[in-house]
Motif scaffolding. Structure first.
Motif, PDB file in Angstrom:
ATOM      1  N   MET A  83     -71.032 -15.883 -10.794  1.00  0.00           N
ATOM      2  CA  MET A  83     -69.601 -15.785 -10.553  1.00  0.00           C
ATOM      3  C   MET A  83     -69.347 -16.179  -9.187  1.00  0.00           C
ATOM      4  O   MET A  83     -69.935 -16.165  -8.439  1.00  0.00           O
ATOM      5  CB  MET A  83     -69.171 -14.340 -10.493  1.00  0.00           C
ATOM      6  CG  MET A  83     -67.584 -13.957 -10.246  1.00  0.00           C
ATOM      7  SD  MET A  83     -67.186 -12.204 -10.041  1.00  0.00           S
ATOM      8  CE  MET A  83     -65.615 -12.578  -9.187  1.00  0.00           C
ATOM      9  N   THR A  84     -68.149 -17.022  -9.225  1.00  0.00           N
ATOM     10  CA  THR A  84     -67.530 -17.350  -8.071  1.00  0.00           C
ATOM     11  C   THR A  84     -65.863 -17.130  -7.965  1.00  0.00           C
ATOM     12  O   THR A  84     -65.432 -16.883  -9.177  1.00  0.00           O
ATOM     13  CB  THR A  84     -67.744 -18.872  -7.852  1.00  0.00           C
ATOM     14  OG1 THR A  84     -66.769 -19.530  -8.995  1.00  0.00           O
ATOM     15  CG2 THR A  84     -69.061 -19.253  -7.720  1.00  0.00           C
ATOM     16  N   GLY A  85     -65.499 -16.547  -6.855  1.00  0.00           N
ATOM     17  CA  GLY A  85     -64.046 -16.315  -6.622  1.00  0.00           C
ATOM     18  C   GLY A  85     -63.795 -14.714  -6.552  1.00  0.00           C
ATOM     19  O   GLY A  85     -64.567 -14.054  -5.689  1.00  0.00           O
ATOM     20  N   LYS A  86     -62.717 -14.177  -6.894  1.00  0.00           N
ATOM     21  CA  LYS A  86     -61.961 -13.119  -6.825  1.00  0.00           C
ATOM     22  C   LYS A  86     -62.705 -11.804  -7.524  1.00  0.00           C
ATOM     23  O   LYS A  86     -62.395 -11.950  -8.658  1.00  0.00           O
ATOM     24  CB  LYS A  86     -60.548 -13.163  -6.788  1.00  0.00           C
ATOM     25  CG  LYS A  86     -59.811 -11.752  -6.463  1.00  0.00           C
ATOM     26  CD  LYS A  86     -58.282 -12.083  -6.637  1.00  0.00           C
ATOM     27  CE  LYS A  86     -57.465 -11.060  -6.702  1.00  0.00           C
ATOM     28  NZ  LYS A  86     -56.051 -11.415  -6.964  1.00  0.00           N
ATOM     29  N   TRP A  87     -63.203 -11.004  -7.042  1.00  0.00           N
ATOM     30  CA  TRP A  87     -63.461  -9.761  -7.658  1.00  0.00           C
ATOM     31  C   TRP A  87     -62.480  -8.714  -7.807  1.00  0.00           C
ATOM     32  O   TRP A  87     -61.967  -8.517  -9.066  1.00  0.00           O
ATOM     33  CB  TRP A  87     -65.039  -9.085  -7.205  1.00  0.00           C
ATOM     34  CG  TRP A  87     -65.760  -7.858  -7.707  1.00  0.00           C
ATOM     35  CD1 TRP A  87     -65.627  -6.981  -7.184  1.00  0.00           C
ATOM     36  CD2 TRP A  87     -66.208  -8.025  -8.954  1.00  0.00           C
ATOM     37  NE1 TRP A  87     -66.441  -6.033  -8.055  1.00  0.00           N
ATOM     38  CE2 TRP A  87     -66.886  -6.815  -9.011  1.00  0.00           C
ATOM     39  CE3 TRP A  87     -66.613  -8.874  -9.976  1.00  0.00           C
ATOM     40  CZ2 TRP A  87     -67.619  -6.384 -10.216  1.00  0.00           C
ATOM     41  CZ3 TRP A  87     -67.213  -8.467 -11.194  1.00  0.00           C
ATOM     42  CH2 TRP A  87     -67.771  -7.334 -11.233  1.00  0.00           C
ATOM     43  N   HIS A  88     -62.072  -7.946  -7.027  1.00  0.00           N
ATOM     44  CA  HIS A  88     -61.183  -6.971  -6.959  1.00  0.00           C
ATOM     45  C   HIS A  88     -61.086  -6.050  -8.106  1.00  0.00           C
ATOM     46  O   HIS A  88     -59.857  -5.472  -8.311  1.00  0.00           O
ATOM     47  CB  HIS A  88     -59.663  -7.882  -6.960  1.00  0.00           C
ATOM     48  CG  HIS A  88     -58.739  -7.176  -5.976  1.00  0.00           C
ATOM     49  ND1 HIS A  88     -57.253  -7.588  -6.281  1.00  0.00           N
ATOM     50  CD2 HIS A  88     -58.748  -6.044  -5.059  1.00  0.00           C
ATOM     51  CE1 HIS A  88     -56.639  -6.810  -5.492  1.00  0.00           C
ATOM     52  NE2 HIS A  88     -57.437  -5.679  -4.708  1.00  0.00           N
ATOM     53  N   VAL A  89     -62.191  -5.421  -8.170  1.00  0.00           N
ATOM     54  CA  VAL A  89     -62.402  -4.176  -9.211  1.00  0.00           C
ATOM     55  C   VAL A  89     -63.195  -3.051  -8.456  1.00  0.00           C
ATOM     56  O   VAL A  89     -63.852  -2.410  -9.142  1.00  0.00           O
ATOM     57  CB  VAL A  89     -62.603  -4.652 -10.723  1.00  0.00           C
ATOM     58  CG1 VAL A  89     -61.667  -5.462 -11.246  1.00  0.00           C
ATOM     59  CG2 VAL A  89     -63.933  -5.457 -10.462  1.00  0.00           C
ATOM     60  N   ALA A 180     -63.218 -17.288 -11.045  1.00  0.00           N
ATOM     61  CA  ALA A 180     -61.858 -16.587 -10.870  1.00  0.00           C
ATOM     62  C   ALA A 180     -61.122 -16.752  -9.560  1.00  0.00           C
ATOM     63  O   ALA A 180     -61.548 -16.458  -8.416  1.00  0.00           O
ATOM     64  CB  ALA A 180     -62.313 -14.834 -10.632  1.00  0.00           C
ATOM     65  N   TYR A 181     -60.281 -17.703  -9.685  1.00  0.00           N
ATOM     66  CA  TYR A 181     -59.606 -18.440  -8.799  1.00  0.00           C
ATOM     67  C   TYR A 181     -58.437 -17.321  -8.189  1.00  0.00           C
ATOM     68  O   TYR A 181     -57.914 -16.432  -9.015  1.00  0.00           O
ATOM     69  CB  TYR A 181     -58.532 -19.542  -9.052  1.00  0.00           C
ATOM     70  CG  TYR A 181     -59.602 -20.847  -9.455  1.00  0.00           C
ATOM     71  CD1 TYR A 181     -60.067 -21.726  -8.294  1.00  0.00           C
ATOM     72  CD2 TYR A 181     -60.001 -21.047 -10.873  1.00  0.00           C
ATOM     73  CE1 TYR A 181     -61.045 -22.744  -8.913  1.00  0.00           C
ATOM     74  CE2 TYR A 181     -60.816 -22.133 -11.178  1.00  0.00           C
ATOM     75  CZ  TYR A 181     -61.422 -22.960 -10.036  1.00  0.00           C
ATOM     76  OH  TYR A 181     -62.195 -23.996 -10.349  1.00  0.00           O
ATOM     77  N   THR A 182     -58.002 -17.543  -7.030  1.00  0.00           N
ATOM     78  CA  THR A 182     -56.809 -16.779  -6.341  1.00  0.00           C
ATOM     79  C   THR A 182     -55.623 -17.747  -6.549  1.00  0.00           C
ATOM     80  O   THR A 182     -54.640 -16.992  -6.476  1.00  0.00           O
ATOM     81  CB  THR A 182     -57.271 -16.470  -4.879  1.00  0.00           C
ATOM     82  OG1 THR A 182     -57.772 -17.716  -3.926  1.00  0.00           O
ATOM     83  CG2 THR A 182     -58.431 -15.365  -4.594  1.00  0.00           C
ATOM     84  N   ALA A 183     -55.940 -18.710  -6.547  1.00  0.00           N
ATOM     85  CA  ALA A 183     -54.464 -19.542  -6.870  1.00  0.00           C
ATOM     86  C   ALA A 183     -53.981 -19.002  -8.054  1.00  0.00           C
ATOM     87  O   ALA A 183     -54.588 -18.943  -9.169  1.00  0.00           O
ATOM     88  CB  ALA A 183     -54.685 -20.983  -6.722  1.00  0.00           C
TER      89      ALA A 183
END
Length: 272
Positions: A83-89, A180-183
């Motif tokens: 995984m790369t990017g935003k987790w936020h869970v 999972a991008y933040t853009a």
């Protein structure tokens, strides 16, 4: 879906995959990604709202042990999971190993590079981590790009890095990767050269952009010919600070076009 922003890689995905014409999301980032990761309704995972514990089973502010992530399903089946990017869970952000039970490596992923929390700077994001270790763009031993560091590029470059490592370490095994991008979440941050590509694109104002998008939707067969465009928020001629509004949209467009180009780089490596 009709945007004036050029996204050839996303367009390719839509053309060769499924483009939904009627769907809903859960209005917020955290519940939406909880559903994507588990295949469940957000409240079933404990992630019914945001990452604060509201004391109810559906609103604990994190995905609980009553569900499994897609990585937790695929890893025992022989997949390598990245995984790369935003987790936020996850609810806990402290640098304490006992509190990292809901971080990516503890939810089925073999490798992780990204941010544990949601929105943040694209130049120096908060909670940037490699695996279970907090890092910054400046002290990360695993990624030191030439020139300026930009989070969208970093997400993509580390996805590419994981693919290259997979080929070296486990080429015969299948792998699953979650990128999972933040853009294009706020704040509006993009490299100057990318912003320059969209200079003047929004000078005509809201109505002109909306009308062009509707016509594109109709040409794609996603918008009924008889449906009329709804009333706009305001007459562009009456708007103050037009240059500020157009600049916002130029930067927003730049964030998306940069993300699309980076997705293309990942696809190119996969094809190779």
């Amino acid at each position: 879906y009709g945007s004036e922003i050029e996204t050839p890689e996303l367009d390719m995905l839509a053309a060769n995959g499924i483009r939904f014409s009627q769907f809903y999301n859960t209005a917020r980032c955290c519940p939406s990604r909880a559903s994507l990761l588990t295949g469940l309704y957000p409240a079933q995972t404990g992630m019914g709202f945001m990452t604060d514990d509201q004391g109810e089973s559906g609103y604990r502010g994190e995905i609980g042990k009553q569900c499994v992530s897609i990585a937790e399903v695929l890893k025992p089946a022989g997949y390598n999971t990245y995984m790369t990017g935003k987790w936020h869970v996850a609810r806990n952000l402290k640098d304490n190993d006992s509190l990292k039970y809901n971080w990516p490596l503890q939810r089925g992923f073999d490798k992780f590079y990204g941010t544990i929390i949601g929105a943040g700077s694209f130049w120096d994001p908060w909670t940037l981590a490699r695996g279970n270790t907090f890092i910054t763009p400046y002290n990360d031993p695993g990624y030191n790009p030439d020139g300026s560091w930009y989070y969208t590029d970093a997400i993509s470059d580390n996805a590419i890095k994981f693919i290259e490592e997979h080929v070296q370490e486990a080429e015969e095994d299948p792998f699953f990767m979650y990128v999972a991008y933040t853009a294009a979440h706020w704040p509006l941050h993009a490299p100057k050269e990318e912003i320059a590509l969209h200079k003047g694109m929004y000078d005509e104002g809201y109505a002109a952009v909306r009308e062009k998008r509707v016509q594109k939707l109709k040409s794609l067969g996603l918008f009924d010919e008889n449906w009329q465009l709804s009333q706009g928020v305001a007459d562009w001629d009456t708007i103050a600070n037009k240059s500020w509004h157009t600049r916002n949209m130029e930067v927003y467009a730049a964030m998306i076009s940069r993300m699309d180009r980076d997705i293309g780089n990942i696809f190119a490596l996969l094809k190779e």
